[in-house]
Design a protein around this motif. Structure first.
Motif, PDB file in Angstrom:
ATOM      1  N   UNK A  63       0.849  -1.186   0.000  1.00  0.00           N
ATOM      2  CA  UNK A  63       0.000   0.000   0.000  1.00  0.00           C
ATOM      3  C   UNK A  63       0.889   1.242   0.000  1.00  0.00           C
ATOM      4  N   UNK A  64       0.732   2.084  -1.022  1.00  0.00           N
ATOM      5  CA  UNK A  64       1.547   3.287  -1.147  1.00  0.00           C
ATOM      6  C   UNK A  64       0.632   4.479  -1.394  1.00  0.00           C
ATOM      7  N   UNK A  65       0.850   5.556  -0.671  1.00  0.00           N
ATOM      8  CA  UNK A  65       0.116   6.794  -0.885  1.00  0.00           C
ATOM      9  C   UNK A  65       0.758   7.500  -2.075  1.00  0.00           C
ATOM     10  N   UNK A  66       0.308   7.143  -3.279  1.00  0.00           N
ATOM     11  CA  UNK A  66       0.961   7.585  -4.514  1.00  0.00           C
ATOM     12  C   UNK A  66       0.082   8.571  -5.264  1.00  0.00           C
ATOM     13  N   UNK A  67       0.686   9.649  -5.707  1.00  0.00           N
ATOM     14  CA  UNK A  67      -0.019  10.641  -6.505  1.00  0.00           C
ATOM     15  C   UNK A  67       0.667  10.740  -7.862  1.00  0.00           C
ATOM     16  N   UNK A  68       0.069  10.127  -8.871  1.00  0.00           N
ATOM     17  CA  UNK A  68       0.673  10.128 -10.190  1.00  0.00           C
ATOM     18  C   UNK A  68      -0.168   9.369 -11.184  1.00  0.00           C
ATOM     19  N   UNK A  69       0.368   9.224 -12.375  1.00  0.00           N
ATOM     20  CA  UNK A  69      -0.353   8.606 -13.491  1.00  0.00           C
ATOM     21  C   UNK A  69      -0.240   7.093 -13.510  1.00  0.00           C
ATOM     22  N   UNK A  70       0.907   6.568 -13.053  1.00  0.00           N
ATOM     23  CA  UNK A  70       1.137   5.122 -13.189  1.00  0.00           C
ATOM     24  C   UNK A  70       2.050   4.626 -12.071  1.00  0.00           C
ATOM     25  N   UNK A 245      23.804  -6.848  -4.110  1.00  0.00           N
ATOM     26  CA  UNK A 245      22.518  -6.500  -4.706  1.00  0.00           C
ATOM     27  C   UNK A 245      22.837  -5.726  -5.978  1.00  0.00           C
ATOM     28  N   UNK A 246      22.470  -6.280  -7.124  1.00  0.00           N
ATOM     29  CA  UNK A 246      22.783  -5.666  -8.415  1.00  0.00           C
ATOM     30  C   UNK A 246      21.591  -4.840  -8.878  1.00  0.00           C
ATOM     31  N   UNK A 247      21.827  -3.578  -9.238  1.00  0.00           N
ATOM     32  CA  UNK A 247      20.726  -2.678  -9.548  1.00  0.00           C
ATOM     33  C   UNK A 247      20.967  -1.922 -10.849  1.00  0.00           C
ATOM     34  N   UNK A 248      19.887  -1.476 -11.459  1.00  0.00           N
ATOM     35  CA  UNK A 248      19.964  -0.501 -12.559  1.00  0.00           C
ATOM     36  C   UNK A 248      18.637   0.225 -12.629  1.00  0.00           C
ATOM     37  N   UNK A 249      18.663   1.496 -12.315  1.00  0.00           N
ATOM     38  CA  UNK A 249      17.471   2.328 -12.357  1.00  0.00           C
ATOM     39  C   UNK A 249      17.406   3.098 -13.671  1.00  0.00           C
ATOM     40  N   UNK A 250      16.215   3.643 -13.953  1.00  0.00           N
ATOM     41  CA  UNK A 250      16.031   4.518 -15.111  1.00  0.00           C
ATOM     42  C   UNK A 250      15.157   5.684 -14.698  1.00  0.00           C
ATOM     43  N   UNK A 251      15.497   6.900 -15.128  1.00  0.00           N
ATOM     44  CA  UNK A 251      14.744   8.070 -14.684  1.00  0.00           C
ATOM     45  C   UNK A 251      14.945   9.244 -15.640  1.00  0.00           C
ATOM     46  N   UNK A 252      13.842   9.868 -16.012  1.00  0.00           N
ATOM     47  CA  UNK A 252      13.882  11.040 -16.894  1.00  0.00           C
ATOM     48  C   UNK A 252      12.621  11.880 -16.693  1.00  0.00           C
ATOM     49  N   UNK A 253      12.753  13.202 -16.569  1.00  0.00           N
ATOM     50  CA  UNK A 253      11.571  14.069 -16.621  1.00  0.00           C
ATOM     51  C   UNK A 253      11.271  14.378 -18.088  1.00  0.00           C
ATOM     52  N   UNK A 254      10.115  13.957 -18.571  1.00  0.00           N
ATOM     53  CA  UNK A 254       9.812  14.063 -19.995  1.00  0.00           C
ATOM     54  C   UNK A 254       8.854  15.211 -20.277  1.00  0.00           C
ATOM     55  N   UNK A 255       9.185  15.952 -21.326  1.00  0.00           N
ATOM     56  CA  UNK A 255       8.379  17.115 -21.672  1.00  0.00           C
ATOM     57  C   UNK A 255       7.065  16.732 -22.337  1.00  0.00           C
ATOM     58  N   UNK A 256       7.056  15.615 -23.063  1.00  0.00           N
ATOM     59  CA  UNK A 256       5.863  15.318 -23.857  1.00  0.00           C
ATOM     60  C   UNK A 256       4.648  14.975 -22.993  1.00  0.00           C
ATOM     61  N   UNK A 257       4.872  14.514 -21.754  1.00  0.00           N
ATOM     62  CA  UNK A 257       3.716  14.245 -20.882  1.00  0.00           C
ATOM     63  C   UNK A 257       3.818  14.939 -19.521  1.00  0.00           C
ATOM     64  N   UNK A 258       4.914  15.675 -19.292  1.00  0.00           N
ATOM     65  CA  UNK A 258       5.053  16.422 -18.046  1.00  0.00           C
ATOM     66  C   UNK A 258       5.328  15.561 -16.823  1.00  0.00           C
ATOM     67  N   UNK A 259       5.703  14.308 -17.032  1.00  0.00           N
ATOM     68  CA  UNK A 259       5.919  13.374 -15.921  1.00  0.00           C
ATOM     69  C   UNK A 259       7.379  12.997 -15.750  1.00  0.00           C
ATOM     70  N   UNK A 280       3.881  13.557 -11.727  1.00  0.00           N
ATOM     71  CA  UNK A 280       4.200  14.932 -12.132  1.00  0.00           C
ATOM     72  C   UNK A 280       5.629  15.353 -11.785  1.00  0.00           C
ATOM     73  N   UNK A 281       6.224  16.112 -12.691  1.00  0.00           N
ATOM     74  CA  UNK A 281       7.617  16.517 -12.521  1.00  0.00           C
ATOM     75  C   UNK A 281       7.842  17.336 -11.257  1.00  0.00           C
ATOM     76  N   UNK A 282       6.847  18.090 -10.835  1.00  0.00           N
ATOM     77  CA  UNK A 282       7.047  18.934  -9.659  1.00  0.00           C
ATOM     78  C   UNK A 282       7.286  18.136  -8.375  1.00  0.00           C
ATOM     79  N   UNK A 283       6.959  16.843  -8.410  1.00  0.00           N
ATOM     80  CA  UNK A 283       7.191  16.014  -7.225  1.00  0.00           C
ATOM     81  C   UNK A 283       8.666  15.683  -7.027  1.00  0.00           C
ATOM     82  N   UNK A 284       9.469  15.777  -8.092  1.00  0.00           N
ATOM     83  CA  UNK A 284      10.905  15.558  -7.980  1.00  0.00           C
ATOM     84  C   UNK A 284      11.327  14.103  -8.029  1.00  0.00           C
TER      85      UNK A 284
END
Length: 318
Positions: A63-70, A245-259, A280-284
């Motif tokens: 259970x996560x208090x999440x505010x976003x699209x996906x 623990x082997x990891x690889x993250x991915x992250x980008x603020x995208x202009x086409x959807x503002x997320x 939303x991008x404003x969440x950081x």
């Protein structure tokens, strides 16, 4: 006179013998018929202690208090191959830099037994540890560009993944669409040696365990960035000390959807976990990192502070 002395000595011997005999008999009676002085009180056997289970990740409500699209996540038990997760674990989002680990794996698999060129070794290190776009592009070109995406799908048995089709971004590797279910399959494909081959798998997993840098602005650049956050922050020391623990993250603020498009992937000998987000991008960026960590923490078993209940077994008195 001698007979009297003899009689007295014989009487003393009998009395001493009786005194020695009584404690011996009492000790045997106290120990039970079998004479076993071990075990519990009064001869009742003490159950063997039950060792605590090894801390790991396992399917559990999240259970996560999440505010976003996906938001979606998936967890693979690597011993059984079972995948659990969110109801929408087959829904897709863009991979962003998470896919860079495949570029390294595919390059190494195709390299085979040949020596790794120093320039490509540097590209692998910086693409994985620092999430360098330039290094990833060099690897992507070396493995055939878009053909490598199709090869990833077939090699790792991915069922939901498709090349990116976002208008204006067709053919960009970062827009490859992947589900959390396929992401954990990718993690397993890398860890079991299928992706990179037997010679290079441990090397690649070691590089993934050395990802560095935080979400802080000082660690984020336009073509690279710190990626040691998310799942790794949600793991207790009782798990991180078991092995890499082997990891690889991915992250980008995208202009086409503002997320922000944020993805977290981690794999160990026991499990593979992926969390994928759009918000939303404003969440950081910190917001996404914290959500990945929160999902992870809720999957830890046994939960920190949980009391291990040992079933009472009937014992037989002797």
């Amino acid at each position: 006179m001698r007979s009297r002395v003899t009689q007295v000595l014989a009487t003393v011997a009998i009395l001493l013998g009786s005194a020695l005999l009584v404690p011996t008999v009492y000790a045997r009676l106290a120990a039970g018929d079998g004479g076993d002085t071990g075990g519990g009180v009064g001869g009742v056997a003490t159950p063997a202690p039950v060792p605590p289970p090894k801390p790991t990740l396992a399917a559990a409500p999240v259970s996560v208090d999440f505010s976003g699209e996906f938001i979606s996540w998936a967890l693979m038990d690597r011993e059984t191959g079972t995948i659990s997760g969110a109801e929408n674990l087959s829904s897709t989002s863009s991979t962003e830099s998470m896919i860079k680990v495949w570029f390294a794996a595919d390059y190494l698999k195709r390299l085979g037994d040949k020596q790794l060129p120093p320039a490509m070794k540097t590209n692998i290190t910086t693409a994985i540890r620092d999430s360098s776009d330039d290094a990833a592009n060099a690897l992507y070109s070396a493995i055939g560009r878009s053909a490598a995406i199709e090869r990833m799908i077939s090699t790792c048995g991915l069922t939901d993944t498709e090349p990116g089709t976002v208008p204006g971004y067709e053919g960009w590797w970062s827009f490859t669409q992947m589900s959390p279910r396929d992401a954990v399959r990718l993690g397993d494909c890398i860890a079991d040696g299928t992706a990179a081959g037997p010679k290079w798998t441990e090397y690649l997993l070691d590089e993934m365990s050395k990802v560095r840098g935080t979400t802080a602005a000082k660690d984020q650049n336009s073509r690279s960035g710190g990626g040691r956050w998310g799942i790794i922050d949600g793991l207790p020391e009782s798990i991180t000390t078991q092995g890499p623990v082997s990891i690889k993250n991915g992250w980008t603020p995208l202009n086409y959807d503002g997320n922000w498009h944020v993805n977290c992937l981690a794999v160990t000998d026991d499990w593979s976990l992926a969390v994928m987000l759009r918000y939303p991008q404003q969440s950081g960026l910190d917001y996404g990192a914290q959500v990945c960590a929160s999902v992870t923490t809720q999957l830890v078993t046994p939960q920190p502070g949980a009391v291990l209940k040992v079933p009472q077994q009937p014992v037989e008195a002797h």
